[in-house]
Design an enzyme around this catalytic site. Sequence first.
Site, PDB file in Angstrom:
ATOM      1  N   ASP A 140      -1.273  42.204  29.805  1.00 44.37           N
ATOM      2  CA  ASP A 140      -1.886  42.433  30.998  1.00 44.37           C
ATOM      3  C   ASP A 140      -2.951  43.529  30.011  1.00 44.37           C
ATOM      4  OD1 ASP A 140      -2.809  43.159  33.336  1.00 44.37           O
ATOM      5  OD2 ASP A 140      -1.728  45.128  33.451  1.00 44.37           O
TER       6      ASP A 140
ATOM      7  N   HIS B 153      -6.893  42.434  40.453  1.00 47.46           N
ATOM      8  CA  HIS B 153      -6.265  43.588  39.706  1.00 47.46           C
ATOM      9  C   HIS B 153      -6.186  44.647  40.896  1.00 47.46           C
ATOM     10  CE1 HIS B 153      -5.787  42.651  35.310  1.00 47.46           C
ATOM     11  NE2 HIS B 153      -6.343  41.546  35.901  1.00 47.46           N
TER      12      HIS B 153
HETATM   13  P1  13P Z   1      -2.028  48.654  40.664  1.00 51.27           P
HETATM   14  O1  13P Z   1      -2.230  49.723  40.060  1.00 51.27           O
HETATM   15  O2  13P Z   1      -2.694  48.469  42.041  1.00 51.27           O
HETATM   16  O3  13P Z   1      -0.561  48.199  40.859  1.00 51.27           O
HETATM   17  O4  13P Z   1      -2.637  47.376  39.811  1.00 51.27           O
HETATM   18  C1  13P Z   1      -1.974  46.949  38.671  1.00 51.27           C
HETATM   19  C2  13P Z   1      -2.930  46.137  37.694  1.00 51.27           C
HETATM   20  O5  13P Z   1      -3.954  45.651  38.160  1.00 51.27           O
HETATM   21  C3  13P Z   1      -2.489  45.835  36.458  1.00 51.27           C
HETATM   22  O6  13P Z   1      -3.108  45.115  35.661  1.00 51.27           O
HETATM   23  O1  G3H Z   2      -3.044  47.936  33.675  1.00 46.58           O
HETATM   24  C1  G3H Z   2      -2.489  48.418  34.638  1.00 46.58           C
HETATM   25  C2  G3H Z   2      -0.954  48.560  34.657  1.00 46.58           C
HETATM   26  O2  G3H Z   2      -0.851  49.429  35.799  1.00 46.58           O
HETATM   27  C3  G3H Z   2      -0.380  49.042  33.547  1.00 46.58           C
HETATM   28  O3  G3H Z   2      -0.493  50.171  33.447  1.00 46.58           O
HETATM   29  O4  G3H Z   2      -1.125  50.743  31.092  1.00 46.58           O
HETATM   30  O5  G3H Z   2       0.172  52.648  32.453  1.00 46.58           O
HETATM   31  O6  G3H Z   2       1.384  50.378  31.293  1.00 46.58           O
HETATM   32  P1  G3H Z   2      -0.064  51.283  31.914  1.00 46.58           P
HETATM   33 ZN    ZN Z   3      -5.097  45.584  35.876  1.00 48.27          ZN
END
Ligand code: 13P
Ligand code: G3H
Ligand code: ZN
Length: 337
Positions: free
Chosen positions: A78, A218
Amino acid sequence: MRQLLDEAAKGGYGVGAFNVNNMEQIQSIMEAARETKSPVIVQASRGARAYSQDRFLYHLMIAATEIYPEIPLVLHLDHGNSPETCKSAIDMGFTSVMMDGSLMADGKTPSSFEYNVKVTREVVEMAHDKGVTVEGEIGCLGGIEDGHGAGGDGLSHLTDPEQAIAFVEQTGVDALAIAIGTSHGAYKFSSKPTGETLKMDTLIAIHKRLPDTHLVMHGSSSVPKDLQDVINQYGGKLKPTWGVPVEEIQLGIKNGVRKINVDTDNRLAITGAIRKVFMEKPEEFDPRSYMKPARDAMKKVVAQRMTQFGQAGHAGDYKPIPLDEMRAFYQGMLASV
Ligand code: 13P
Ligand code: G3H
Ligand code: ZN
């Protein structure tokens, strides 16, 4: 992931991509997938990789494939912030990566179109050569709550549909994340979103121009009031807030959205369940006494989203294609250009 998204497009449904940082979150997702017979995208951020260490994540995912052999399973990076980060994920065994070139490597500063095309194209070449899927992003999410995002209210860097066409053509990405007013975290909207704050019309315009591109939403947690209430009832201090209503996500799915990123709703469910045990049973000190309810609470949210997004019931529709066959698939695509 490319196969999983192609299948979702054929079936007209969406697939949730749920963030993980530890064993319990992976277990919650896999149990929800088994219960609802869903294909699965598990995703890990750079923060998650640092927290859990890649090798732990890798072996937890191997365990998931052994324990749940009937579930098609993707491990996705991600918000990769650079080609180097994407490369390290591919080397570690991720079957899909996001190169988020909409922001510079700091994850905060909006980049130029040219920079975004350059780094994303580089990752597409590297990843496809190994059969690995690539998600890119054009336009920037708002907010900065969890460290990713351009700041502001989410409307400052909306995706331009014409730029989206050029980006897909010039990079060859498998999936495209777009900016339509959402942001990461719990504080997305200060009232229920309307067409002015959540730009579903932009999403529909992009889908009309790119009908064969898998779109990614997202910041798609719904931040349900009942999950907020549990946290606040047991000593938490969340301010009133609104997320993305599930019916808007379902409208997105009718208009080309195939991957829906959800992290915050699961964080809320876990935190609420743990707070409840701490308040109601202050004598408890066995971590299992609160981790088990936390795992159950997250499983409930994930199963609900899997059903709402339409992926439920589709786990057995197809057999996962191995990476070397996907490599041949991408080589065939190149040969036909
Ligand atoms: P949320 O914070 O809305 O759950 O989004 C998560 C996200 O887009 C991770 O890439
Ligand atoms: O990218 C967004 C997700 O909510 C992941 O968050 O970078 O704190 O693990 P994080
Ligand atoms: Zn995201």
